[in-house]
Design a protein around this motif. Sequence first.
Motif, mmCIF file in Angstrom:
data_model
loop_
_atom_site.group_PDB
_atom_site.id
_atom_site.type_symbol
_atom_site.label_atom_id
_atom_site.label_comp_id
_atom_site.label_asym_id
_atom_site.label_seq_id
_atom_site.Cartn_x
_atom_site.Cartn_y
_atom_site.Cartn_z
ATOM 1 N N ARG A 1 1.066 -1.008 6.134
ATOM 2 C CA ARG A 1 1.240 -0.050 4.810
ATOM 3 C C ARG A 1 2.723 -0.806 3.851
ATOM 4 O O ARG A 1 2.165 -0.867 2.712
ATOM 5 C CB ARG A 1 0.498 1.089 4.832
ATOM 6 C CG ARG A 1 -0.600 1.389 5.290
ATOM 7 C CD ARG A 1 -0.894 3.043 5.106
ATOM 8 N NE ARG A 1 -0.400 3.721 6.500
ATOM 9 C CZ ARG A 1 -0.469 4.025 6.785
ATOM 10 N NH1 ARG A 1 -1.905 3.790 7.384
ATOM 11 N NH2 ARG A 1 0.381 5.215 7.583
ATOM 12 N N ASN A 2 3.153 -0.976 4.719
ATOM 13 C CA ASN A 2 4.433 -1.022 4.327
ATOM 14 C C ASN A 2 4.850 -2.560 4.256
ATOM 15 O O ASN A 2 4.962 -2.877 3.185
ATOM 16 C CB ASN A 2 5.478 -1.010 4.769
ATOM 17 C CG ASN A 2 6.523 0.391 5.115
ATOM 18 O OD1 ASN A 2 6.064 1.311 4.142
ATOM 19 N ND2 ASN A 2 7.218 0.833 5.970
ATOM 20 N N TYR B 1 0.893 -1.074 0.056
ATOM 21 C CA TYR B 1 -0.253 -0.119 -0.124
ATOM 22 C C TYR B 1 0.953 1.837 0.107
ATOM 23 O O TYR B 1 0.207 2.657 -0.273
ATOM 24 C CB TYR B 1 -0.586 -0.339 1.129
ATOM 25 C CG TYR B 1 -1.892 -1.234 0.811
ATOM 26 C CD1 TYR B 1 -2.960 -1.016 -0.030
ATOM 27 C CD2 TYR B 1 -2.325 -2.129 1.979
ATOM 28 C CE1 TYR B 1 -4.225 -1.674 0.632
ATOM 29 C CE2 TYR B 1 -3.007 -2.790 1.783
ATOM 30 C CZ TYR B 1 -3.865 -3.027 1.043
ATOM 31 O OH TYR B 1 -5.065 -3.778 0.663
ATOM 32 N N SER B 2 1.758 1.009 0.570
ATOM 33 C CA SER B 2 2.581 2.182 0.914
ATOM 34 C C SER B 2 3.316 3.293 -0.496
ATOM 35 O O SER B 2 2.964 4.167 -0.513
ATOM 36 C CB SER B 2 4.239 2.292 1.562
ATOM 37 O OG SER B 2 4.842 1.130 1.393
ATOM 38 N N VAL C 1 -5.375 2.827 5.668
ATOM 39 C CA VAL C 1 -5.149 0.876 5.963
ATOM 40 C C VAL C 1 -4.082 1.118 7.199
ATOM 41 O O VAL C 1 -2.584 0.917 7.120
ATOM 42 C CB VAL C 1 -4.667 0.216 4.515
ATOM 43 C CG1 VAL C 1 -3.441 -1.288 5.774
ATOM 44 C CG2 VAL C 1 -5.210 -0.320 3.779
ATOM 45 N N ALA D 1 -5.939 3.169 0.731
ATOM 46 C CA ALA D 1 -4.513 2.175 1.193
ATOM 47 C C ALA D 1 -4.518 3.679 2.725
ATOM 48 O O ALA D 1 -3.289 3.279 3.117
ATOM 49 C CB ALA D 1 -3.817 2.847 0.097
ATOM 50 N N HIS D 2 -5.011 4.869 2.510
ATOM 51 C CA HIS D 2 -4.123 5.831 3.633
ATOM 52 C C HIS D 2 -4.730 4.815 5.412
ATOM 53 O O HIS D 2 -4.132 5.449 6.006
ATOM 54 C CB HIS D 2 -4.504 7.450 2.920
ATOM 55 C CG HIS D 2 -3.682 8.058 3.222
ATOM 56 N ND1 HIS D 2 -2.754 8.316 3.316
ATOM 57 C CD2 HIS D 2 -3.419 8.091 1.195
ATOM 58 C CE1 HIS D 2 -1.729 9.094 2.256
ATOM 59 N NE2 HIS D 2 -2.296 9.582 1.290
#
Length: 309
Positions: A99-100, A72-73, A93, A90-91
């Motif tokens: 997110r990474n 996501y990042s 999550v 994604a922000h």
Amino acid sequence: MEFLRPAGWEEALAAKAAHPSAVPIAGGTDVMVELNFDHRRPAHLLDLNRIGELYDWEVGADHVRLGAAVPYSAIIEHLAAELPGLALAAHTVGSPQIRNRGSVGGNLGAASPAGDAHPALLAAGAEVEAESVRGTRLIPVDEFFTGVKRNALADDELIRAVRIARADGPQQFSKVGTRNAMVIAVCAFGLALHPRTRTVRTGIGSAAPTPVRARVAEDFLNAALEEGGFWDSGRTLTPSVARQFAELAAGACDPIDDVRGSARYRRHAVSVMARRTLGWTWESYRAGTGTAAPARGDGDDAEGGARCA
């Protein structure tokens, strides 16, 4: 439990064919939770971390091909212009660490009704690239979710990538949760305007047994925008259009009562989010930006506590 660690994609497909019940793991943000709480104890884990191509993406003229393990990042950092709705989702999550590691492919594989990526994928228009030793097929995301935590993958298939239409207009995402971070959605709503085809698509999460589109609401809004000449004029939408769209979006829900929220609240919150995201995306369209407005809703909402994490 046997740990399978293929070095390449073909080897991974062969391992999945030999062990159809093997559970794929890459980021592990869902699988490891289930293992730690003993909710799942598969005979085989299929580790995909060494397959570099799953972490790649390609930006084409019309679509983005997103490798199944792209975190996501990376979407937030590199693809916000092409996939604005997904970047907004994604922000929301988990934490930066999640997110990474977490990915859209993993979210799809888990097929949770509350998956944060799902409303954005439905609204944008996506296809899941599924592959096995038998070949490759594209599954429209609308047909991918078959039940609570169930998807359309065959036992020997793995998700290789997700193909998502590039944004040609504003997109938005809104999520209701008990706090602004590391929270499972009480419900979520995604909206995308597609000026090229003069259509609107939606996505609803955590308000039915599967993520769903509000198709009746879409049909109503598509007709209202065309018949009212809104696409050409860029006029402000009338309150009656926004209100009817919101009511129809809530009607697409089939929620339950659970510890995170009641069915009645979920329907109401979806109605609020539908009206608000429509307002934000249409104002962006009128402004001629062609991109999503900033994420909104981190304050109190007198109409139902809607909050975008």
